[in-house]
Design a protein around this motif. Structure first.
Motif, mmCIF file in Angstrom:
data_model
loop_
_atom_site.group_PDB
_atom_site.id
_atom_site.type_symbol
_atom_site.label_atom_id
_atom_site.label_comp_id
_atom_site.label_asym_id
_atom_site.label_seq_id
_atom_site.Cartn_x
_atom_site.Cartn_y
_atom_site.Cartn_z
ATOM 1 N N VAL A 107 14.970 -0.792 -3.080
ATOM 2 C CA VAL A 107 13.794 -0.432 -3.861
ATOM 3 C C VAL A 107 14.144 0.647 -4.878
ATOM 4 O O VAL A 107 14.861 1.604 -4.558
ATOM 5 C CB VAL A 107 12.662 0.073 -2.923
ATOM 6 N N PHE A 108 13.629 0.462 -6.082
ATOM 7 C CA PHE A 108 13.673 1.479 -7.132
ATOM 8 C C PHE A 108 12.234 1.907 -7.377
ATOM 9 O O PHE A 108 11.385 1.069 -7.717
ATOM 10 C CB PHE A 108 14.259 0.903 -8.426
ATOM 11 N N THR A 109 11.942 3.186 -7.205
ATOM 12 C CA THR A 109 10.575 3.694 -7.338
ATOM 13 C C THR A 109 10.600 5.170 -7.716
ATOM 14 O O THR A 109 11.621 5.850 -7.561
ATOM 15 C CB THR A 109 9.795 3.501 -6.019
ATOM 16 N N SER A 110 9.465 5.676 -8.165
ATOM 17 C CA SER A 110 9.341 7.116 -8.386
ATOM 18 C C SER A 110 8.753 7.801 -7.159
ATOM 19 O O SER A 110 8.773 9.015 -7.047
ATOM 20 C CB SER A 110 8.457 7.400 -9.607
ATOM 21 N N ASN A 111 8.232 7.001 -6.230
ATOM 22 C CA ASN A 111 7.482 7.536 -5.096
ATOM 23 C C ASN A 111 8.249 7.343 -3.780
ATOM 24 O O ASN A 111 8.132 6.303 -3.130
ATOM 25 C CB ASN A 111 6.115 6.844 -5.033
ATOM 26 N N LYS A 112 8.993 8.358 -3.381
ATOM 27 C CA LYS A 112 9.802 8.257 -2.159
ATOM 28 C C LYS A 112 8.965 8.236 -0.885
ATOM 29 O O LYS A 112 9.482 7.985 0.196
ATOM 30 C CB LYS A 112 10.830 9.384 -2.115
ATOM 31 N N GLU A 113 7.663 8.466 -0.999
ATOM 32 C CA GLU A 113 6.764 8.455 0.161
ATOM 33 C C GLU A 113 5.963 7.158 0.258
ATOM 34 O O GLU A 113 5.106 7.025 1.123
ATOM 35 C CB GLU A 113 5.795 9.642 0.082
ATOM 36 N N SER A 114 6.208 6.201 -0.601
ATOM 37 C CA SER A 114 5.419 4.968 -0.647
ATOM 38 C C SER A 114 5.800 4.023 0.486
ATOM 39 O O SER A 114 6.850 4.154 1.112
ATOM 40 C CB SER A 114 5.633 4.267 -1.987
ATOM 41 N N ASP A 115 4.938 3.042 0.717
ATOM 42 C CA ASP A 115 5.221 2.003 1.710
ATOM 43 C C ASP A 115 6.507 1.268 1.373
ATOM 44 O O ASP A 115 7.310 0.975 2.255
ATOM 45 C CB ASP A 115 4.066 1.003 1.791
ATOM 46 N N ALA A 117 9.109 2.354 -0.270
ATOM 47 C CA ALA A 117 10.252 3.222 0.011
ATOM 48 C C ALA A 117 10.499 3.329 1.510
ATOM 49 O O ALA A 117 11.648 3.273 1.971
ATOM 50 C CB ALA A 117 10.022 4.605 -0.599
ATOM 51 N N ASN A 118 9.434 3.452 2.270
ATOM 52 C CA ASN A 118 9.568 3.605 3.719
ATOM 53 C C ASN A 118 10.103 2.358 4.401
ATOM 54 O O ASN A 118 10.759 2.442 5.435
ATOM 55 C CB ASN A 118 8.228 4.012 4.337
ATOM 56 N N ASP A 119 9.822 1.177 3.827
ATOM 57 C CA ASP A 119 10.261 -0.080 4.439
ATOM 58 C C ASP A 119 11.596 -0.591 3.904
ATOM 59 O O ASP A 119 12.097 -1.607 4.359
ATOM 60 C CB ASP A 119 9.189 -1.160 4.231
ATOM 61 N N ALA A 120 12.170 0.111 2.929
ATOM 62 C CA ALA A 120 13.415 -0.339 2.303
ATOM 63 C C ALA A 120 14.633 0.010 3.148
ATOM 64 O O ALA A 120 14.624 0.986 3.903
ATOM 65 C CB ALA A 120 13.559 0.293 0.924
ATOM 66 N N ASP A 121 15.678 -0.791 3.004
ATOM 67 C CA ASP A 121 16.966 -0.460 3.616
ATOM 68 C C ASP A 121 17.682 0.598 2.781
ATOM 69 O O ASP A 121 18.354 1.469 3.313
ATOM 70 C CB ASP A 121 17.838 -1.716 3.728
#
Length: 179
Positions: A107-115, A117-121
């Protein structure tokens, strides 16, 4: 023009905060022995399509989720989700489907607390302002998610350059795969 200087400084600030170790780990998931599925919505989706195109130029077996010729995912594939908020409903649903099928999730995101981000390897945080940011969270003069979209484009192009150097793919070789 002063406006362009401010935009370039904003992008430079975001790029400087991308964790190099996370970037290298992301690159390690991309290889020619597996299929790659790229997913994004809106302008981030356009950046995702540009990324998929460049991966194709480098010789990877890559698909864009939602296109008419995209096959089903299966165990061992790589799913790459791109979402500034990390909450885009369609991408979250696609990611869960891919995870349930046995895909590795990047996952590439700005939000490290997002669902997402949390579910990514593996995750790469590109901390550009997105449309939902307000008040002190909004660190851009630009509209909506422009800063994230511009920054993710540069990060993904940088990733392709890194992969081309790692895999010894020349510009001439990549050019031959271009329509």
């Amino acid at each position: 023009m002063e406006l362009f200087s401010v935009i370039l400084e904003e992008i430079k600030e975001v790029i400087s905060k991308v964790n190099e170790s996370d970037f290298i780990k992301a690159a390690s998931t991309i290889n020619k022995e597996r299929r790659i599925f790229v997913d994004g919505e809106g302008r981030s989706g356009l950046m995702a399509k540009g990324f998929a195109m460049r991966l194709m130029h480098l010789g990877y077996n890559v698909y864009v989720v939602g296109e008419t010729i995209t096959p089903a995912v299966s165990k061992g594939d790589l799913f790459i989700g791109i979402s500034g908020s990390g909450k885009s409903p369609n991408i979250v649903a696609d990611m869960k489907k891919a995870k349930n099928a046995g895909c590795e999730i990047l996952v590439f995101t700005s939000n490290k607390e997002s669902d997402m981000a949390n579910d990514a390897d593996k995750i790469v945080v590109v901390p550009g302002t997105v449309k939902g940011d307000a008040g002190s969270e909004r660190k851009s003069i630009q509209l909506l998610s422009s800063l994230f979209d511009q920054s993710i484009h540069i990060v993904l192009d940088g990733l392709c350059l890194y992969l081309s150097q790692r895999d010894k793919i020349s510009n001439d070789s990549a050019t031959k795969t271009h329509w």
